[in-house]
Design an enzyme around this catalytic site. Structure first.
Site, PDB file in Angstrom:
ATOM      1  N   ASN A 129      -0.259  -4.725  -1.382  1.00 31.36           N
ATOM      2  CA  ASN A 129      -0.559  -4.245  -0.036  1.00 31.36           C
ATOM      3  C   ASN A 129      -2.036  -4.445   0.305  1.00 31.36           C
ATOM      4  O   ASN A 129      -2.378  -4.804   1.436  1.00 31.36           O
ATOM      5  CB  ASN A 129      -0.188  -2.769   0.101  1.00 31.36           C
ATOM      6  CG  ASN A 129       1.312  -2.547   0.129  1.00 31.36           C
ATOM      7  OD1 ASN A 129       2.070  -3.418   0.538  1.00 31.36           O
ATOM      8  ND2 ASN A 129       1.754  -1.379  -0.312  1.00 31.36           N
TER       9      ASN A 129
ATOM     10  N   HIS B  67       4.268   0.491  -6.058  1.00 24.59           N
ATOM     11  CA  HIS B  67       4.913   1.769  -5.742  1.00 24.59           C
ATOM     12  C   HIS B  67       4.855   2.719  -6.931  1.00 24.59           C
ATOM     13  O   HIS B  67       5.774   3.496  -7.161  1.00 24.59           O
ATOM     14  CB  HIS B  67       6.353   1.571  -5.269  1.00 24.59           C
ATOM     15  CG  HIS B  67       6.437   0.951  -3.908  1.00 24.59           C
ATOM     16  ND1 HIS B  67       7.615   0.591  -3.328  1.00 24.59           N
ATOM     17  CD2 HIS B  67       5.477   0.627  -3.008  1.00 24.59           C
ATOM     18  CE1 HIS B  67       7.387   0.063  -2.129  1.00 24.59           C
ATOM     19  NE2 HIS B  67       6.078   0.083  -1.924  1.00 24.59           N
TER      20      HIS B  67
ATOM     21  N   TYR C 231       6.692  -7.876  -4.797  1.00 31.76           N
ATOM     22  CA  TYR C 231       5.334  -7.552  -4.366  1.00 31.76           C
ATOM     23  C   TYR C 231       4.312  -8.406  -5.113  1.00 31.76           C
ATOM     24  O   TYR C 231       3.324  -8.870  -4.536  1.00 31.76           O
ATOM     25  CB  TYR C 231       5.031  -6.074  -4.604  1.00 31.76           C
ATOM     26  CG  TYR C 231       5.524  -5.174  -3.511  1.00 31.76           C
ATOM     27  CD1 TYR C 231       4.710  -4.834  -2.439  1.00 31.76           C
ATOM     28  CD2 TYR C 231       6.817  -4.662  -3.532  1.00 31.76           C
ATOM     29  CE1 TYR C 231       5.166  -3.998  -1.431  1.00 31.76           C
ATOM     30  CE2 TYR C 231       7.279  -3.827  -2.537  1.00 31.76           C
ATOM     31  CZ  TYR C 231       6.445  -3.495  -1.486  1.00 31.76           C
ATOM     32  OH  TYR C 231       6.900  -2.684  -0.482  1.00 31.76           O
TER      33      TYR C 231
END
Length: 823
Positions: free
Chosen positions: A230, A280, A289
């Site tokens: 992210n 996560h 990811y």
């Protein structure tokens, strides 16, 4: 009701949108070298030509180069891109709340979470469609290449979205990802591809909107949703907004905010020293990811190379090392193993694509292209090796080749195609090795002809992850799921419709209560973890002892499970299988998908079994079984084994909300040990032999103790094997005790392997990560200690070897290897 798409699902959903990102040749940005400043407000503005140089570099990165638009597979892909774009253009109907009928972003009730996710997702999907249209304008061979009128229509669509919903002052609703990453990245790509068609007012509106939703403060602290993949995506959004708005300060923020991504972590999101990658907080995620992070890093490294914002943090070397330590171990014949893809395994059918389009192969192909892209920023030796690895993966990908994958974007196809067609690149073979990843409860074993991957769970790693309506029945993927593939067979075992049709209570290798679970049982985003610490093992890099203290999801089930990874197979042991749910408990020896019409012959102790679906039979004390085209199974202790043939029908919508509802049917052959209802201290033992013939399986079963086991221990206190032919003794100690020649003072995993020249390796680990001291005694003559790790405080050779370890808590379950001389 519209569908609450997943945040990452959107990125994968459009063939010409965010799913096509990657690298090709990029030139330094020339006169930008003098533009750097750490102050966003006072940054010296480089020339317009300097910013245009960077935008040109970015266009080259996301469009690709060096391919012929008239050659396949590019010609067909470009033609489809153009056809889709023309259709979208014709269907545009700008109205308040939407640009296309049926794609509504206006949220009438922001307090309803599911609907808010739906509507924010439609914003992202709309912007990604516009991005695909911009690519159709910019790419050759689409039929819309350079069409000024078409470009004006795309810009008009962008203006409508920015005016109506994605603008400064708009309150964010639904999924943050759609507003900060997926949506703005597509918007900014579109703006860069069509920059010459934007007026100053629209450019200012775009950059003001992105700055409002992704301010500099979004990357001020490395916490929450600003970590790992992210964080890289947020930096990408900020950097691209700097290109569109010609804002040097935004580029500085993006470049500097990447530094927290590079160091190894010891908990939470990021890359671990042992090669694990977690997102996560609790979920192994190299295949999803992690792949996005890899792609994003590749792009940003290339974009900023040679400029004042070049990313030179020495810690970036960790990610260069990670190519072969964290990503390559999970690639096999072009696919990426599902055990590190989290909830992405449920995305078999992205919206608007065909069945089976987004599976382990597509994820693997995308990672391969990203590795090639990253190679441009690496040293020549690494780059050459990675190209050789990629060519090997591509050439062995007989089921689905990355250089012809219709789901890859043009630029990624070009990346892989160049390597495959380069006669100077010699493909590297698959290694023969064992890789243990204690920080993510995963293990990968490779042998000539096959590979296997083990997925477990602990108080550090979740049972599974679900969220955004995805992976609703992945409950038992951490319950000892043992997946495996052959080099020239069964490469598609977990591809196509597997996850839509498989019995989620009967994943291969798992021990599971048949207690019915609700869709999404347990917490979202991998929050549900078992209260179990002993998960991990010891390896010398070739063989391994791996164990799991299993505690079932929403169940009283408990068991001690061990796997001993050897040359011809995997010895699988279970002890202490206990539950009180009032439900049966099974251990699944294997569950093989045969396709829609498969009739592969199942043989048990030399007798062929019926081939028709709907057949089941329980065998008492079988010696061996064999499944045609797959491999063999040996049962050294007999027991009660049930064989089942079934035809299963499922839908992707069963496991992913809003996905395809088309019924899919597959045939399966399942072998399982039925422990009965509410078992107490039950057990099992079997040997998985991938690729073995029926003759070989029968032969090994007849001489199993001489050939493979030598001796076996299988109790709730210890599980172990001795393999004289390999010189291997391996024991998982669940408590202090003695097994054969090994004695330990506390729970641990031990593997001893005799080597050449009168040496031996004694490999020890503390899977619990709780031991402050440990003594391991090996009753075997040792004349000298050749090498020992720093954790060994005392090593005493003699008629027996005594190893005294100090504090092992900081070793994170890593194997401690001591080399000794035995002659």
């Amino acid at each position: 009701m519209p569908t609450p798409w997943s945040r990452r699902g959107f990125v994968k959903a459009t063939g010409g949108a965010a799913a096509v990102f990657g690298l090709v040749g990029a030139a330094p940005a020339g006169d930008l070298a003098a533009a750097s400043t750490t102050d966003t407000d006072t940054a010296a503005a480089p020339s317009a030509a300097g910013f245009e140089a960077l935008r040109s570099t970015w266009r080259g990165l996301i469009l690709g180069s060096g391919f012929s638009p008239t050659a396949e597979p590019f010609a067909s892909k470009l033609a489809v891109l153009g056809s889709n774009a023309a259709g979208w253009r014709a269907a545009m109907r700008p109205t308040p709340g939407s640009l296309w009928p049926g794609m509504v972003w206006l949220d009438p009730d922001p307090d309803t979470d599911t609907e808010s996710y739906t509507y924010s997702g439609q914003i992202q999907l709309t912007l990604q469609r516009l991005r695909s249209m911009a690519e159709a304008y910019a790419q050759p061979g689409t039929g819309l290449t350079g069409d000024a009128a078409f470009a004006r229509d795309v810009v008009a669509g962008v203006r409508h979205v920015v005016t109506d919903v994605y603008h400064a002052g708009q309150a964010r609703y639904g999924n943050w990802y759609n507003w900060q990453i997926g949506g703005p990245q597509a918007l900014l790509d579109t703006a860069i591809l069509l920059f010459d068609h934007l007026d100053a007012e629209l450019t200012a509106a775009i950059t003001a909107a992105v700055r409002a939703f992704v301010p500099d403060s979004a990357v001020e602290s490395y916490t929450g949703t600003s970590t790992g993949a992210n964080r890289v995506d947020l930096c990408r959004t900020i950097a691209l907004s700097g290109l569109v708005g010609e804002d040097a300060g935004r580029l500085t923020v993006a470049s500097e905010a990447l530094s927290p991504v590079f160091p190894y972590v010891t908990s939470g999101d990021g890359l671990y020293r042992d090669g694990s990658f977690v997102q996560h907080t609790w979920v192994p995620y190299a295949g999803s990811y992690g792949a996005d992070l890899f792609t994003g890093l590749s792009l940003l490294l290339a974009l900023l190379a040679g400029s004042a914002w070049e990313i030179t943090d020495p810690a970036r070397e960790n990610y260069f090392d990670a190519v072969e330590r964290a990503w390559a171990p999970f690639l096999f014949n072009g696919l990426c193993m599902d055990a590190v893809s989290g909830r992405a395994i449920s995305r078999g059918v992205p919206p608007g694509t065909s069945d089976g389009a987004n599976d382990d192969h597509l994820r693997g192909h995308s990672i391969i292209a990203s590795i090639l892209a990253l190679g441009r920023a690496a040293d020549p030796e690494r780059n050459a090796r990675w190209r050789a690895l990629a060519k090997g993966w591509a050439q062995r990908a007989y089921f689905s080749a990355p250089h012809t994958d219709p789901m890859l974007g043009v630029y990624k196809l070009a990346q892989v195609r160049k390597v495959v067609d380069d006669t100077a690149v010699k493909p590297l073979p698959e290694p023969v090795e064992h890789r243990l990843f204690p920080s993510q409860d995963r293990a990968v074993h490779r042998r000539k002809g096959w590979a296997a991957c083990l997925s477990m769970a602990s108080d550090r790693i979740s049972h599974y992850e679900w969220g955004n309506g995805e992976n609703l029945r992945g409950w038992h993927t951490g319950a000892g799921w043992l997946s495996w593939w052959g080099d020239t067979y069964a490469n598609e075992q977990y591809s196509q419709s597997f996850w839509a049709t498989v019995d989620p209570y009967r994943l291969p290798g798992t021990t599971v209560s048949r207690r019915r679970l609700a869709d999404g049982e347990g917490g979202q985003w991998g929050a549900e973890r078992p209260a179990a610490k002993w998960v991990g093992g010891a390896t010398d890099g070739t063989y391994a002892a791996v164990g799991q203290h299993l505690k079932g999801l929403s169940s009283t089930l408990e068991a001690r499970k061990s796997w001993f990874f050897l040359d011809e197979g995997v010895v699988c042991l279970g002890a202490g299988v206990t539950a009180a749910d009032g439900e049966p408990v099974d251990t699944v020896v294997d569950n093989r998908r045969l396709g829609a019409t498969g009739t592969h012959t199942l043989t048990v102790d030399g007798r062929r079994q019926p081939a028709a679906p709907g057949w089941t039979r329980t065998f008492t004390d079988p010696g061996w079984a064999h499944l045609e085209g797959h491999g063999g199974y040996v049962f050294p202790e007999g027991g009660r084994v049930t064989a089942l043939r079934e035809e299963r029908t499922g839908r992707w919508s069963d496991i992913r909300t809003g996905s395809a509802t088309t019924p899919l049917t597959d045939r399966y052959v399942t072998l399982y040990v039925d422990h009965g209802t509410d078992p107490r201290d039950d057990g099992y033992a079997y040997v998985l032999m991938p690729g073995a013939s029926a003759t070989r399986t029968a032969s090994r079963a007849a001489g199993v103790r001489r050939w493979l086991l030598g001796s076996v221990t299988n109790t709730p206190q210890a599980q172990g094997v001795r393999v004289p032919s390999l010189g291997v003794t391996a024991v998982n100690f669940w408590a202090a005790g003695t097994v054969g020649a090994l004695t330990v003072s506390a729970p641990c995993s031990v593997l001893v392997r005799h080597g050449r020249g009168g040496t031996a390796a004694v490999c020890v680990s503390d899977p619990t990560r709780t031991l402050t001291s440990l003594t391991v005694t090996w009753e075997h003559r040792v004349t000298a200690v050749v090498a020992r790790p720093g954790t060994v405080e005392k090593a005493e050779p003699g008629r027996a070897l005594i190893l005294t370890f100090g504090d092992l808590t900081a070793e994170a379950g890593a194997t401690q290897k001591t080399t000794v001389r035995t002659t």
